[in-house]
Design a protein around this motif. Structure first.
Motif, PDB file in Angstrom:
ATOM      1  N   HIS A 116    -123.617  55.111  38.108  1.00  0.00           N
ATOM      2  CA  HIS A 116    -124.564  56.072  39.659  1.00  0.00           C
ATOM      3  C   HIS A 116    -124.346  55.734  40.576  1.00  0.00           C
ATOM      4  N   GLY A 117    -123.574  54.626  40.818  1.00  0.00           N
ATOM      5  CA  GLY A 117    -123.251  53.791  41.929  1.00  0.00           C
ATOM      6  C   GLY A 117    -122.167  54.493  43.194  1.00  0.00           C
ATOM      7  N   TYR A 118    -122.120  54.188  44.454  1.00  0.00           N
ATOM      8  CA  TYR A 118    -120.732  55.006  44.953  1.00  0.00           C
ATOM      9  C   TYR A 118    -119.680  53.993  44.593  1.00  0.00           C
ATOM     10  N   THR A 119    -118.630  55.012  44.360  1.00  0.00           N
ATOM     11  CA  THR A 119    -117.563  54.124  44.689  1.00  0.00           C
ATOM     12  C   THR A 119    -116.728  54.108  46.149  1.00  0.00           C
ATOM     13  N   SER A 120    -115.846  53.712  46.565  1.00  0.00           N
ATOM     14  CA  SER A 120    -115.027  53.336  47.757  1.00  0.00           C
ATOM     15  C   SER A 120    -115.002  54.388  47.835  1.00  0.00           C
ATOM     16  N   ALA A 121    -115.180  55.197  49.135  1.00  0.00           N
ATOM     17  CA  ALA A 121    -115.000  56.706  49.649  1.00  0.00           C
ATOM     18  C   ALA A 121    -113.673  57.199  49.760  1.00  0.00           C
TER      19      ALA A 121
ATOM     20  N   SER B 181    -119.256  59.539  41.078  1.00  0.00           N
ATOM     21  CA  SER B 181    -119.010  58.401  40.454  1.00  0.00           C
ATOM     22  C   SER B 181    -118.157  58.826  38.852  1.00  0.00           C
ATOM     23  N   LEU B 182    -119.352  58.439  38.177  1.00  0.00           N
ATOM     24  CA  LEU B 182    -119.272  58.654  36.685  1.00  0.00           C
ATOM     25  C   LEU B 182    -118.147  59.884  36.392  1.00  0.00           C
TER      26      LEU B 182
END
Ligand SMILES: Cc1ncc(COP(=O)(O)O)c(C=O)c1O
Length: 390
Positions: free
Chosen positions: A65-70, A283-284
């Motif tokens: 559930h985190g950010y990925t790179s843009a 992200s998922l």
């Protein structure tokens, strides 16, 4: 004073949504099976099981559930590049790909990246209605080339009249929403030739934006991979239709190295996405799709539906160009005003979309991404509708 243009956009619903909402109310009144709702391009075929399995599996990742790179997850970008290279003999790498919230955000980011205030974007009728909104919101002006009603391929005579020194980009969409037509290799070659000539004449780049959410939904015809025909091509893709994931909001922009000054164009797409509020695609879903880039939903049912509805309607006397892809049929209305025809169809609880917003008058769009039963049971109603005009 708030922005009046945006108030208008937010309050004026698209006709497709309006009919869809009416359909929901009508289904509640008379039962779902009695309403023949051909309005929305919402895939009727489920997403592949592998996608659901991959979502569940990736849920246990710490960064689920985190950010990925843009720009998007590297593994996803690598796997998309290798899938395209396998299928089309190209040499893309992850660095050509920017992951977006579906095709809509891919198109908005690309247009924002390319356009300066007042520059023009050309598209070909019939066209996806949102191109007007997307282009104008990025400061551009959408110029529409009238349709070639015989084939719904590109009308080159009219195109050559409308292209001018302010033309910055051209948007094509094949397989096409709403006509279902696939642009032939000859069409793409001719388009590339015209664009190359015009680039020389005006001494600036003209970008070809190819909007491809239906790339994999084609029935036995070749869908030319446009980057191979014209260097300044930017691809906007979506998993909404090919993997039946429209609500998950995931797609990409592909900027090939052959695009003039491609690193800057890619940076501008990233900058435009940022300016439009992009942080990263879900992200998922990125992690799950990374494991499924070689898959599509089981798309065979759309071809069966195409045959059923095309044969059924043409046997009744309706006229339309046989679609080679996507899941739409663009049918000639039985009277000049498509809106009047759509209202008459409604009497039989047949819900179709009048063509005016697609840039053509006198047609309706039938989205046949529905159950087989809906098509079969609608045909007697289409007959009654036809009989009214005899
Ligand atoms: C031609 C075309 N382009 C773009 C889109 C937007 O797709 P997405 O759901 O990926 O934003 C659609 C959706 O129906 C479409 O038909």
């Amino acid at each position: 004073m708030i922005n009046e243009k945006m108030v208008k956009l937010g309050t004026k619903r698209s006709i497709i949504r309006e009919i869809f909402e009416y359909g929901k109310r009508r289904k509640a009144e008379i039962g779902e099976e009695n309403v023949f709702d051909f309005t929305l391009g919402n895939p009727s075929i489920p997403a592949p099981k592998e996608i659901n399995d991959a979502i569940i599996k990736n849920l246990s990742r710490k960064d689920a559930h985190g950010y990925t790179s843009a720009v998007g997850d590297n593994k996803l970008r690598e796997n998309i590049a290798s899938n395209l290279n396998k299928r089309f003999g190209t040499n893309f790498t992850f660095s050509n790909l920017f992951i977006t919230y579906g095709a809509a955000s891919a198109l908005c980011s690309t247009l924002r990246a390319l356009l300066n205030e007042g520059e023009e974007v050309i598209t070909f009728a019939p066209f996806f209605t949102e191109y007007t909104v997307f282009t104008e919101a990025q400061g551009g002006k959408l110029v529409v080339v009238p349709a070639n009603l015989e084939t719904f391929q590109i009308n080159f005579m009219e195109f050559k009249k409308l292209i001018n020194k302010n033309t910055k980009a051209v948007i094509i969409n094949s397989p096409n929403n709403p006509s279902g037509v696939v642009y032939s290799e000859d069409t793409i070659k001719e388009l590339a030739n015209v664009l190359r000539d015009k680039q020389l004449e005006y001494n600036h780049e003209i970008y070809l934006i190819t909007d491809e959410p239906y790339r994999e939904i084609a029935y036995g015809v070749k869908v030319p991979f446009v980057t191979k025909y014209y260097d300044n091509t930017i691809v906007c893709y979506s998993y909404s239709k090919s993997l039946s994931l429209p609500g998950e909001r995931i797609g990409y922009v592909l900027v090939p190295d052959e695009v003039k000054d491609s690193k800057n164009v890619y940076a501008a797409v990233a900058g435009a996405a940022r300016a439009l509020g992009h942080v990263c695609a879900p992200s998922l879903l990125q992690f799950a799709i990374a494991e499924c880039t070689d898959l599509t939903s089981d798309l065979k049912a759309y071809e069966e539906n195409r045959n059923l509805i095309y044969n059924g309607l043409t046997d009744l006397g309706y006229e339309c160009v046989k679609p080679d892809g996507a899941f739409y049929l663009f049918v000639k209305a039985l009277e000049p005003d498509a809106y009047e025809f759509y209202k008459r169809a409604m009497k039989y609880d047949i819900l179709v979309v009048p063509s005016d917003d697609f840039g053509v008058t006198g047609y309706v769009r039938i989205a046949y991404c529905v159950s087989k039963e809906t098509i079969i049971n609608s045909l007697p109603k289409f007959k009654l509708l036809m009989d009214e005009y005899k």
